[in-house]
Scaffold this motif. Sequence first.
Motif, PDB file in Angstrom:
ATOM      1  N   THR A 111     -30.381 -55.442 -10.792  1.00  0.00           N
ATOM      2  CA  THR A 111     -29.578 -56.494 -10.166  1.00  0.00           C
ATOM      3  C   THR A 111     -30.243 -57.855 -10.330  1.00  0.00           C
ATOM      4  O   THR A 111     -29.589 -58.839 -10.665  1.00  0.00           O
ATOM      5  N   SER A 145     -21.167 -56.947 -12.163  1.00  0.00           N
ATOM      6  CA  SER A 145     -22.560 -56.719 -11.749  1.00  0.00           C
ATOM      7  C   SER A 145     -22.858 -55.215 -11.722  1.00  0.00           C
ATOM      8  O   SER A 145     -21.937 -54.394 -11.731  1.00  0.00           O
ATOM      9  N   TYR A 205     -29.772 -59.005 -13.851  1.00  0.00           N
ATOM     10  CA  TYR A 205     -28.382 -59.408 -14.087  1.00  0.00           C
ATOM     11  C   TYR A 205     -28.114 -60.817 -13.557  1.00  0.00           C
ATOM     12  O   TYR A 205     -27.463 -61.629 -14.214  1.00  0.00           O
ATOM     13  N   TYR A 206     -28.616 -61.104 -12.369  1.00  0.00           N
ATOM     14  CA  TYR A 206     -28.371 -62.400 -11.760  1.00  0.00           C
ATOM     15  C   TYR A 206     -29.391 -63.462 -12.148  1.00  0.00           C
ATOM     16  O   TYR A 206     -29.424 -64.539 -11.567  1.00  0.00           O
TER      17      TYR A 206
END
Length: 132
Positions: A109, A91, A112-113
């Motif tokens: 973030t 991450s 990414y998730y």
Amino acid sequence: MSTGDNVWGHHPESGYTAGTSLTGYKVEATDGHIGKVDKHNDEVDASYLVVDTGVWIFGKHVLLPAGTISRVDVQGEVVYVSCTKEEIKNSPEFDKDKHLGDPDHRTRTGDYYGNTAPGSPGAPGTGPAGTL
């Protein structure tokens, strides 16, 4: 690993009850233990965990949006997340002194998730965070 349109909100089926502090809970990835919750933010559509990974990734902290939480075991004080250790390890780099209030880091973030639908730009492995 995509968690839907809002990765920063708790899923109702996770068993999380608003107002419950998760600080100090153990954190389990889909493939094993990754650390403990160092900080928990419970703001609507801005919820996250800061996880202290201890020796697992050399004392690193990671930021996990609330949408990655699959289940909360209040009795056992364990948070289960829908990510593998490798996904968490890869991450975006997180420094809790620099990144907590940084909107650009939050966007990276979230992308990414899986802040967007799978296969869309910004879905895991396709956005600025790189390939999983």
